[in-house]
Design a protein around this motif. Sequence first.
Motif, PDB file in Angstrom:
ATOM      1  N   LYS A 179       6.557   5.200  73.029  1.00 44.37           N
ATOM      2  CA  LYS A 179       6.221   4.563  74.304  1.00 44.37           C
ATOM      3  C   LYS A 179       7.340   3.616  74.739  1.00 44.37           C
ATOM      4  O   LYS A 179       7.713   3.569  75.918  1.00 44.37           O
ATOM      5  CB  LYS A 179       4.907   3.782  74.177  1.00 44.37           C
ATOM      6  CG  LYS A 179       3.681   4.629  73.890  1.00 44.37           C
ATOM      7  CD  LYS A 179       2.434   3.752  73.749  1.00 44.37           C
ATOM      8  CE  LYS A 179       1.189   4.572  73.414  1.00 44.37           C
ATOM      9  NZ  LYS A 179      -0.016   3.724  73.295  1.00 44.37           N
ATOM     10  N   LEU A 180       7.855   2.855  73.789  1.00 46.14           N
ATOM     11  CA  LEU A 180       8.945   1.937  74.095  1.00 46.14           C
ATOM     12  C   LEU A 180      10.215   2.698  74.458  1.00 46.14           C
ATOM     13  O   LEU A 180      10.955   2.302  75.365  1.00 46.14           O
ATOM     14  CB  LEU A 180       9.205   1.004  72.912  1.00 46.14           C
ATOM     15  CG  LEU A 180       8.084   0.006  72.599  1.00 46.14           C
ATOM     16  CD1 LEU A 180       8.340  -0.689  71.268  1.00 46.14           C
ATOM     17  CD2 LEU A 180       7.946  -1.018  73.707  1.00 46.14           C
ATOM     18  N   SER A 181      10.458   3.793  73.744  1.00 46.35           N
ATOM     19  CA  SER A 181      11.628   4.621  74.073  1.00 46.35           C
ATOM     20  C   SER A 181      11.496   5.211  75.459  1.00 46.35           C
ATOM     21  O   SER A 181      12.456   5.243  76.241  1.00 46.35           O
ATOM     22  CB  SER A 181      11.789   5.741  73.041  1.00 46.35           C
ATOM     23  OG  SER A 181      12.079   5.228  71.767  1.00 46.35           O
ATOM     24  N   GLU A 182      10.301   5.678  75.785  1.00 42.33           N
ATOM     25  CA  GLU A 182      10.069   6.261  77.102  1.00 42.33           C
ATOM     26  C   GLU A 182      10.317   5.227  78.196  1.00 42.33           C
ATOM     27  O   GLU A 182      10.949   5.517  79.222  1.00 42.33           O
ATOM     28  CB  GLU A 182       8.636   6.792  77.196  1.00 42.33           C
ATOM     29  CG  GLU A 182       8.309   7.426  78.542  1.00 42.33           C
ATOM     30  CD  GLU A 182       6.841   7.825  78.659  1.00 42.33           C
ATOM     31  OE1 GLU A 182       6.468   8.358  79.721  1.00 42.33           O
ATOM     32  OE2 GLU A 182       6.079   7.583  77.702  1.00 42.33           O
ATOM     33  N   PHE A 183       9.825   4.014  77.995  1.00 39.18           N
ATOM     34  CA  PHE A 183      10.041   2.967  78.990  1.00 39.18           C
ATOM     35  C   PHE A 183      11.527   2.606  79.079  1.00 39.18           C
ATOM     36  O   PHE A 183      12.066   2.418  80.176  1.00 39.18           O
ATOM     37  CB  PHE A 183       9.218   1.724  78.646  1.00 39.18           C
ATOM     38  CG  PHE A 183       9.501   0.559  79.556  1.00 39.18           C
ATOM     39  CD1 PHE A 183       9.119   0.616  80.884  1.00 39.18           C
ATOM     40  CD2 PHE A 183      10.165  -0.564  79.094  1.00 39.18           C
ATOM     41  CE1 PHE A 183       9.390  -0.440  81.744  1.00 39.18           C
ATOM     42  CE2 PHE A 183      10.436  -1.617  79.942  1.00 39.18           C
ATOM     43  CZ  PHE A 183      10.049  -1.563  81.275  1.00 39.18           C
ATOM     44  N   GLY A 184      12.181   2.506  77.921  1.00 37.87           N
ATOM     45  CA  GLY A 184      13.610   2.218  77.936  1.00 37.87           C
ATOM     46  C   GLY A 184      14.373   3.248  78.735  1.00 37.87           C
ATOM     47  O   GLY A 184      15.286   2.913  79.510  1.00 37.87           O
ATOM     48  N   ASN A 185      13.999   4.505  78.575  1.00 34.73           N
ATOM     49  CA  ASN A 185      14.666   5.567  79.328  1.00 34.73           C
ATOM     50  C   ASN A 185      14.285   5.536  80.813  1.00 34.73           C
ATOM     51  O   ASN A 185      15.100   5.861  81.682  1.00 34.73           O
ATOM     52  CB  ASN A 185      14.321   6.931  78.732  1.00 34.73           C
ATOM     53  CG  ASN A 185      15.008   7.158  77.398  1.00 34.73           C
ATOM     54  OD1 ASN A 185      16.133   6.713  77.193  1.00 34.73           O
ATOM     55  ND2 ASN A 185      14.341   7.846  76.482  1.00 34.73           N
ATOM     56  N   TYR A 186      13.042   5.127  81.107  1.00 34.20           N
ATOM     57  CA  TYR A 186      12.627   5.006  82.505  1.00 34.20           C
ATOM     58  C   TYR A 186      13.525   4.009  83.240  1.00 34.20           C
ATOM     59  O   TYR A 186      13.888   4.217  84.398  1.00 34.20           O
ATOM     60  CB  TYR A 186      11.173   4.539  82.573  1.00 34.20           C
ATOM     61  CG  TYR A 186      10.700   4.236  83.978  1.00 34.20           C
ATOM     62  CD1 TYR A 186      10.436   5.268  84.883  1.00 34.20           C
ATOM     63  CD2 TYR A 186      10.537   2.918  84.409  1.00 34.20           C
ATOM     64  CE1 TYR A 186      10.016   4.994  86.184  1.00 34.20           C
ATOM     65  CE2 TYR A 186      10.121   2.635  85.701  1.00 34.20           C
ATOM     66  CZ  TYR A 186       9.864   3.678  86.579  1.00 34.20           C
ATOM     67  OH  TYR A 186       9.456   3.403  87.870  1.00 34.20           O
ATOM     68  N   VAL A 187      13.901   2.958  82.529  1.00 39.17           N
ATOM     69  CA  VAL A 187      14.765   1.944  83.138  1.00 39.17           C
ATOM     70  C   VAL A 187      16.214   2.414  83.171  1.00 39.17           C
ATOM     71  O   VAL A 187      16.852   2.460  84.221  1.00 39.17           O
ATOM     72  CB  VAL A 187      14.661   0.612  82.369  1.00 39.17           C
ATOM     73  CG1 VAL A 187      15.654  -0.412  82.923  1.00 39.17           C
ATOM     74  CG2 VAL A 187      13.243   0.066  82.430  1.00 39.17           C
ATOM     75  N   SER A 188      16.745   2.764  82.011  1.00 42.46           N
ATOM     76  CA  SER A 188      18.190   3.030  81.926  1.00 42.46           C
ATOM     77  C   SER A 188      18.600   4.318  82.626  1.00 42.46           C
ATOM     78  O   SER A 188      19.769   4.464  83.024  1.00 42.46           O
ATOM     79  CB  SER A 188      18.628   3.066  80.458  1.00 42.46           C
ATOM     80  OG  SER A 188      17.951   4.087  79.754  1.00 42.46           O
ATOM     81  N   LEU A 189      17.688   5.262  82.797  1.00 49.09           N
ATOM     82  CA  LEU A 189      18.031   6.535  83.438  1.00 49.09           C
ATOM     83  C   LEU A 189      17.520   6.622  84.872  1.00 49.09           C
ATOM     84  O   LEU A 189      17.550   7.691  85.487  1.00 49.09           O
ATOM     85  CB  LEU A 189      17.463   7.700  82.619  1.00 49.09           C
ATOM     86  CG  LEU A 189      17.950   7.804  81.172  1.00 49.09           C
ATOM     87  CD1 LEU A 189      17.263   8.967  80.444  1.00 49.09           C
ATOM     88  CD2 LEU A 189      19.461   7.954  81.100  1.00 49.09           C
ATOM     89  N   ASN A 190      17.054   5.488  85.399  1.00 48.39           N
ATOM     90  CA  ASN A 190      16.481   5.476  86.751  1.00 48.39           C
ATOM     91  C   ASN A 190      17.604   5.425  87.800  1.00 48.39           C
ATOM     92  O   ASN A 190      18.321   4.426  87.911  1.00 48.39           O
ATOM     93  CB  ASN A 190      15.555   4.261  86.893  1.00 48.39           C
ATOM     94  CG  ASN A 190      14.690   4.343  88.125  1.00 48.39           C
ATOM     95  OD1 ASN A 190      15.185   4.404  89.244  1.00 48.39           O
ATOM     96  ND2 ASN A 190      13.383   4.351  87.907  1.00 48.39           N
ATOM     97  N   GLU A 191      17.744   6.490  88.544  1.00 49.46           N
ATOM     98  CA  GLU A 191      18.847   6.591  89.502  1.00 49.46           C
ATOM     99  C   GLU A 191      18.772   5.524  90.589  1.00 49.46           C
ATOM    100  O   GLU A 191      19.789   4.940  90.982  1.00 49.46           O
ATOM    101  CB  GLU A 191      18.863   7.989  90.127  1.00 49.46           C
ATOM    102  CG  GLU A 191      19.218   9.085  89.136  1.00 49.46           C
ATOM    103  CD  GLU A 191      19.271  10.464  89.795  1.00 49.46           C
ATOM    104  OE1 GLU A 191      19.284  10.512  91.042  1.00 49.46           O
ATOM    105  OE2 GLU A 191      19.293  11.463  89.065  1.00 49.46           O
TER     106      GLU A 191
END
Length: 702
Positions: free
Chosen positions: A121-133
């Motif tokens: 869940k934390l990884s998913e959120f981290g990716n939601y932020v860092s990969l958000n165009e």
Amino acid sequence: MKKTIVLSMMILFSIASSQGASDGTESNPLLMKWNTPHETAPFNLIKTENFVPAIDVALAEARKDVDAIINNPEPATFQNTIEALEVSGEQLDRVTGVLFNLNSAETNKELQAVAREVSPKLSEFGNYVSLNEDLFKRVKAVYDKRESLDLTPEQAKLLENSYKGFVRRGANLQGEAKKRYAEITTELAQLSLKFGENVLEETNAFELLITDEKDLSGLPEAVREAAQQLAKSKGKEGWMFNLQYPSYLPFMKYADNRELREKMYRTYTSRAFKDNDYNNEEIIHKIVNLRLEKANLLGFKSHADYVLSERMAETPEKVNSFLEELHEASKPYAEKEFKEVTDFAKANGLKGELQRWDWAYYSEKLKTEKFGFDEEEVKPYFQLEKVREGVFELAHRLYGLNFKENKDIQVYHPDVTAYDVFNEDGSFLSVLYLDFFPREGKRGGAWMNDFRAQSNINGKMERPIITVVTNFTKPTETKPSLLTFDEVETFLHEFGHSLHGMLANTVYPSMSGTGVYRDFVELPSQIMENWATEKEWLDLFAVHYQTGEKIPAELVDKLIKARNFQSGYLSERQLSFGMDDMAWHSITKPVTEDVISFERRVMDKTELFPHVDGSCFNTAFSHIFAGGYAAGYYGYKWAEVLDADAFSMFKKNGIFDKATAESFRKNILEKGGTQHPMELYKAFRGQEPTVDALLERSGLKE
């Protein structure tokens, strides 16, 4: 949010948490306002089952914070984008801060299950932020006009860090590459968790119960008493030893029974290398190959290239050259020292080759013969409580700090003590937790961490909440905790990290305290170890626990002379770890070679002993496979160069010199990561460091 994404992903090795039943968020103590001293965690109210629902709520809130930044109709500015991102996810930081610290210091099966559940869940959120165009567009818009913005130096550094952080976490990736990056980061977080859990499981699984007193031959009385107490705590008769350092190391150093030393050694060095559910070999392959794939996606040829592009060392070539330079200086001394111990052992009855389980045993006897120095002779002067007072007094003399125990602060285990820390003018500085003794729920080693980082955004000063955790010798029924000299150095080391956190004085939490380059973070810790052999400091606290007599000058002289005993060997050993780390993370093609073959091939140049079948170093090398030191273990030696050079200023001006300490505080400790480390170092020292001071201090220079 910055702590959640960067720190939580970085210290998932600390995690090992637990699952639980949802209990409703309204009564969840993790989500309530903490009406506690300094808003410290109410550990007496927090239950394992609180974590998953609290993290779910905190993740939702953090996502709202990020979405508010993305959907802001105003043009992107430093304040509404960069600063807003820095302060987002505050609740998530708070909850995961408690989780990760507990999972390192006081974990159990249930808490570990929580870590496994929340990790993706934390990884998913981290990716939601860092990969958000859309979010990256706003960050880039601010970055592109940075030259025209009226920013403070710290704001400019935060902007640079934010932009680079997005790029380094895949913001420029597209399509399948972006999807694959997200998959990799999630899997790596889970693999690191599992690696650490396996090591802890294997460490806790072994117990050596001795029932025949003759098998205790050579062991000091204090070691025997501790072993008897451990057996008693397990409901057993006899003397028990385990793989935790306060038990394992004295046994290897003093036990006359060679067969039992061999048994202990083989068990310790085969952790997570056996044919069972806790084997880490496949996990190592997966971790290094996924790190390589991630680095390639981001445009780097290796994980080491990726990591070192944001380090003082800059490139793998520079690190390898640094390690090789020290190796060439150390190896001749290490070979002489090895021959000296071998000859000594044979002269004292050893049959056959000197093996690894013989090294500590005969080295200790040789050290006693050469210097008249016996570790047991020093320990009575290092009662833990007195050492703690001495460390506190050192911080007072250098930086004016005062420490007062606060029993109103809840602690997570009865062994833990909480302190209020004050500046010389009486102003509150920090909370400090000290947690000294080993237990089954605590991972091995020693570390400093924070529950809350220091910050001062918009004039709202948040002082830090710091924890120092060790695995020191426990008191027995007849003796207090008496530390070895190594443990005294460890205390000073971790306390140095804590000073970095406690004295932080930055605006933004992501750059406060230990938020610095990995190869710079060990300077504040390692410089503190230099005081360990200074008689002027020792005289402040080092008294015999029974007689009150000060530690004799001749004993300190022995300690100083013995400090560089086998410095060549110890240097080679540390260098071998750094070389091993660099080899795993400099690969440019996926590794298929088995772990033990890879390890031996890489570390053979530093090897002095015959190989031991069934032993493997890497399967328990948590620093690089479950921690934040991948392609960074060299940083310990790198920082030794810095600390030796820096301490020469104290030697020149006085070990308690206020002006030197003030300069170190203002230029190093308070600044965190707000400037490039070399700039900070030169502001303190007036020049770049060289290896000369280290080689001279270690006796590795003619």
